[in-house]
Design an enzyme around this catalytic site. Structure first.
Site, PDB file in Angstrom:
ATOM      1  N   HIS A  68       0.822  -1.191   0.000  1.00 26.49           N
ATOM      2  CA  HIS A  68       0.000   0.000   0.000  1.00 26.49           C
ATOM      3  C   HIS A  68       0.868   1.258   0.000  1.00 26.49           C
ATOM      4  CE1 HIS A  68      -2.984   2.892   1.124  1.00 26.49           C
ATOM      5  NE2 HIS A  68      -3.898   2.001   0.827  1.00 26.49           N
ATOM      6  N   TYR A 198      -7.790  10.546   4.710  1.00 21.96           N
ATOM      7  CA  TYR A 198      -7.741  11.466   5.850  1.00 21.96           C
ATOM      8  C   TYR A 198      -8.661  12.638   5.530  1.00 21.96           C
ATOM      9  CZ  TYR A 198      -3.413   9.106   7.352  1.00 21.96           C
ATOM     10  OH  TYR A 198      -2.485   8.179   7.771  1.00 21.96           O
ATOM     11  N   PRO A 290      -2.018   6.613  17.915  1.00 29.10           N
ATOM     12  CA  PRO A 290      -2.092   5.865  16.644  1.00 29.10           C
ATOM     13  C   PRO A 290      -2.183   6.770  15.404  1.00 29.10           C
ATOM     14  CG  PRO A 290      -4.160   5.645  17.874  1.00 29.10           C
ATOM     15  CD  PRO A 290      -3.238   6.440  18.737  1.00 29.10           C
ATOM     16  N   LYS A 294       2.548   3.976  14.175  1.00 29.24           N
ATOM     17  CA  LYS A 294       3.948   3.626  14.446  1.00 29.24           C
ATOM     18  C   LYS A 294       4.129   2.589  15.552  1.00 29.24           C
ATOM     19  CE  LYS A 294       5.994   6.776  11.814  1.00 29.24           C
ATOM     20  NZ  LYS A 294       6.338   6.308  10.480  1.00 29.24           N
ATOM     21  N   TYR A 386       6.458   8.989   7.157  1.00 32.65           N
ATOM     22  CA  TYR A 386       5.212   8.232   7.246  1.00 32.65           C
ATOM     23  C   TYR A 386       5.511   6.728   7.233  1.00 32.65           C
ATOM     24  CZ  TYR A 386       0.238   7.354   6.071  1.00 32.65           C
ATOM     25  OH  TYR A 386      -1.082   6.956   6.064  1.00 32.65           O
TER      26      TYR A 386
HETATM   27  P1  RFL Z   1       0.587  -5.030  23.237  1.00 29.29           P
HETATM   28  O1  RFL Z   1       0.247  -5.407  21.855  1.00 29.29           O
HETATM   29  O2  RFL Z   1      -0.364  -4.200  24.019  1.00 29.29           O
HETATM   30  O3  RFL Z   1       0.872  -6.363  24.047  1.00 29.29           O
HETATM   31  C1  RFL Z   1       1.087  -6.346  25.445  1.00 29.29           C
HETATM   32  C2  RFL Z   1       0.709  -7.707  25.987  1.00 29.29           C
HETATM   33  O4  RFL Z   1       0.988  -7.736  27.382  1.00 29.29           O
HETATM   34  C3  RFL Z   1      -0.091  -8.368  28.067  1.00 29.29           C
HETATM   35  N1  RFL Z   1      -0.035  -7.903  29.462  1.00 29.29           N
HETATM   36  C4  RFL Z   1       0.452  -8.655  30.475  1.00 29.29           C
HETATM   37  N2  RFL Z   1       0.936  -9.903  30.510  1.00 29.29           N
HETATM   38  C5  RFL Z   1       1.368 -10.381  31.704  1.00 29.29           C
HETATM   39  N3  RFL Z   1       1.303  -9.651  32.863  1.00 29.29           N
HETATM   40  C6  RFL Z   1       0.797  -8.395  32.872  1.00 29.29           C
HETATM   41  N4  RFL Z   1       0.752  -7.694  33.998  1.00 29.29           N
HETATM   42  C7  RFL Z   1       0.350  -7.848  31.637  1.00 29.29           C
HETATM   43  N5  RFL Z   1      -0.184  -6.651  31.293  1.00 29.29           N
HETATM   44  C8  RFL Z   1      -0.406  -6.711  29.960  1.00 29.29           C
HETATM   45  C9  RFL Z   1      -1.325  -7.946  27.280  1.00 29.29           C
HETATM   46  O5  RFL Z   1      -2.406  -8.839  27.492  1.00 29.29           O
HETATM   47  C10 RFL Z   1      -0.780  -7.994  25.851  1.00 29.29           C
HETATM   48  O6  RFL Z   1      -0.964  -9.265  25.273  1.00 29.29           O
HETATM   49  O7  RFL Z   1       1.992  -4.272  23.312  1.00 29.29           O
HETATM   50  P2  RFL Z   1       3.304  -4.334  22.336  1.00 29.29           P
HETATM   51  O8  RFL Z   1       3.738  -5.758  22.117  1.00 29.29           O
HETATM   52  O9  RFL Z   1       4.241  -3.369  22.920  1.00 29.29           O
HETATM   53  O10 RFL Z   1       2.772  -3.822  20.915  1.00 29.29           O
HETATM   54  C11 RFL Z   1       2.352  -2.499  20.740  1.00 29.29           C
HETATM   55  C12 RFL Z   1       1.234  -2.433  19.701  1.00 29.29           C
HETATM   56  O11 RFL Z   1       0.222  -3.356  20.053  1.00 29.29           O
HETATM   57  C13 RFL Z   1       0.648  -1.021  19.563  1.00 29.29           C
HETATM   58  O12 RFL Z   1       1.675  -0.066  19.617  1.00 29.29           O
HETATM   59  C14 RFL Z   1      -0.119  -0.840  18.240  1.00 29.29           C
HETATM   60  O13 RFL Z   1      -1.293  -1.619  18.229  1.00 29.29           O
HETATM   61  C15 RFL Z   1      -0.456   0.630  18.009  1.00 29.29           C
HETATM   62  N6  RFL Z   1      -1.301   0.831  16.817  1.00 29.29           N
HETATM   63  C16 RFL Z   1      -0.755   0.808  15.558  1.00 29.29           C
HETATM   64  N7  RFL Z   1       0.585   0.609  15.384  1.00 29.29           N
HETATM   65  C17 RFL Z   1       1.124   0.512  14.131  1.00 29.29           C
HETATM   66  O14 RFL Z   1       2.350   0.333  14.004  1.00 29.29           O
HETATM   67  N8  RFL Z   1       0.330   0.623  12.991  1.00 29.29           N
HETATM   68  C18 RFL Z   1      -1.017   0.807  13.086  1.00 29.29           C
HETATM   69  O15 RFL Z   1      -1.698   0.843  12.046  1.00 29.29           O
HETATM   70  C19 RFL Z   1      -1.607   0.946  14.397  1.00 29.29           C
HETATM   71  N9  RFL Z   1      -2.954   1.131  14.556  1.00 29.29           N
HETATM   72  C20 RFL Z   1      -2.691   1.012  16.979  1.00 29.29           C
HETATM   73  C21 RFL Z   1      -3.494   1.156  15.821  1.00 29.29           C
HETATM   74  C22 RFL Z   1      -3.274   1.053  18.261  1.00 29.29           C
HETATM   75  C23 RFL Z   1      -4.645   1.249  18.379  1.00 29.29           C
HETATM   76  N10 RFL Z   1      -5.188   1.297  19.686  1.00 29.29           N
HETATM   77  C24 RFL Z   1      -5.967   0.244  20.196  1.00 29.29           C
HETATM   78  C25 RFL Z   1      -4.644   2.243  20.612  1.00 29.29           C
HETATM   79  C26 RFL Z   1      -4.856   1.353  15.965  1.00 29.29           C
HETATM   80  C27 RFL Z   1      -5.444   1.416  17.235  1.00 29.29           C
HETATM   81  C28 RFL Z   1      -6.935   1.646  17.359  1.00 29.29           C
END
Ligand code: RFL
Length: 389
Positions: A68, A198, A290, A294, A386
């Protein structure tokens, strides 16, 4: 080695350590089904996919991800498209839902003999300033347990146990509330345009992002404190059509809304990303709004840097790369934060609470979008930031 959390950060780290012959266990609070179904990110940068590729973890992304490279800005009486994949360094995104990436990483980890405990919540990390830190856990029935290791990686997000266990004064915390709230939506409907959309509208921002041929993510800027449930499906589609100017640019392809999440756009970075034997990775290290997609990308890149540092320290008695972990990751994190903040200012009418919503801010926003529309230099800068880190 104990890894807290089975998100992208924890699972990439676990896979890389396993491949390097370093004994590790992942402790995950949630059940496996929950972890594999949690829909979040979707846009992976080419750089991130190269990291996964280097370690044999990109098979699913390569096979099912969609390349994309176009985004479309819709403003009052105008729209323009940026072929960002042809600008800057000529890099694109690969659209691949995060829960599918997590599913792939988990399958790979288990197939390689990796150990993971689901429904094992870390409660506290103790003794991180020494060389045998202890992780206190409890299972789904509240039964306590304990893991001891040479190092602990906190990949458990912003509200996880790793952050909570840091003693006062051990790290600095840089927090910013960007004063903007999004209603994040997943629609069981094909994308409505062949680009990231956007929309900059007086009623607030609206966004459109493909996730798969059947699922599309939409965002609506909403008032702070809004409850997701007050948004009926009809109202959501009406508001999206209005802000995306469907009457001028073509109808939206509607379908049932399967997820509604309210997200306050915030940044929250710790510095340094290490306290003794405890390392912070992914959202635990630095939460990013978000707005620039990133977070998951940073999580993968940081996990690789930490894995290489741990491998050098544990297999080759060379602590230098591990000592550089925090500084290297923070350089990526701040660059991403800077771009994400720029995007927030570009996309939102009247962000409240930061500079105080004002006509002055509004005029600056118009000027910013006009520069992006007309200046090739600015477009190259946009494309590089980006997609890149
Ligand atoms: P995660 O994915 O939140 O995973 C953390 C894990 O830790 C567990 N956990 C525990 N386990 C044991 N003991 C505890 N005390 C614990 N507390 C928590 C949780 O259950 C979970 O499984 O963190 P990680 O690995 O650092 O990854 C980060 C990403 O998930 C996050 O930054 C992205 O999702 C952000 N984000 C996006 N990032 C992109 O690069 N491209 C995107 O297009 C994008 N779109 C988004 C997004 C985040 C969004 N939200 C929900 C804020 C879109 C949205 C709507």
């Amino acid at each position: 080695m104990v890894i807290l959390g089975a998100g992208p950060a924890g699972l990439v780290l676990g896979n890389l350590l396993l491949a390097a012959g370093i004994d590790c266990v992942i402790l995950e609070r949630s059940a496996r089904e929950h972890v594999q179904a949690r829909a979040r990110a979707g846009y992976l940068a080419e750089h991130t996919v190269r990291v996964l590729d280097r370690h044999g973890l990109a098979e699913g992304v390569r096979r099912r991800g969609q390349r994309h490279g176009v985004c479309e800005f819709r403003t009052e009486g105008d729209r323009f498209r940026l072929d960002y994949g042809l600008l800057g360094k000529g890099e694109q995104h690969i659209v691949y839902p995060q829960h599918e990436l997590v599913t792939d990483l988990l399958a790979h980890y288990l197939a390689a003999g990796g150990r993971i405990r689901f429904e094992a919540e870390a409660v506290e990390v103790r003794g991180a300033d020494g060389t045998r830190p202890v992780v206190e856990v409890r299972d789904a029935d509240g039964r306590p347990g304990r893991w001891r290791a040479r190092y602990v990686a906190g990949c458990d997000g912003r509200h996880g146990a790793a952050r909570r266990s840091l003693p006062a004064g051990a790290v600095r915390r840089h927090q910013r509330d960007h004063g903007v709230t999004w209603l994040g939506l997943l629609a069981e409907a094909p994308p409505s345009l062949d680009a990231v959309g956007y929309a900059i509208h007086p009623r607030g921002f609206a966004g459109h992002m493909a996730r798969s041929p059947e699922v599309t993510r939409y965002y609506l800027q909403v008032a702070r404190g809004s409850a997701a449930e007050v948004w009926s499906e009809d109202r959501i589609w009406e508001e999206l059509a209005l802000r995306l100017r469907a009457a001028d640019h073509g109808p939206l392809r509607c379908g049932p809304i399967s997820q509604r999440t309210v997200v306050d756009l915030e940044s929250d970075v710790l510095e340094p990303l290490r306290h003794g034997s405890l390392f912070l990775v992914g959202d635990a290290a630095g939460l990013i709004s978000p707005s620039a997609a990133k977070g998951a990308n940073l999580a993968v890149v940081e996990a690789e840097i930490l894995a290489l540092g741990l491998t050098a320290a544990l297999r080759h008695s060379d602590p230098a790369p591990l000592d550089r972990y925090s500084a290297r990751c923070l350089a990526y994190i701040w660059r991403a934060q800077e771009f994400s903040q720029w995007m927030i200012r570009l996309l939102h009418a009247d962000p409240e609470g930061v500079d105080g919503g004002s006509l002055f801010q509004d005029r600056l926003r118009h000027s910013r979008i006009e520069t992006l529309r007309t200046s090739r230099t600015q477009q190259d800068w946009f494309a590089e930031n980006y997609v890149g880190l």
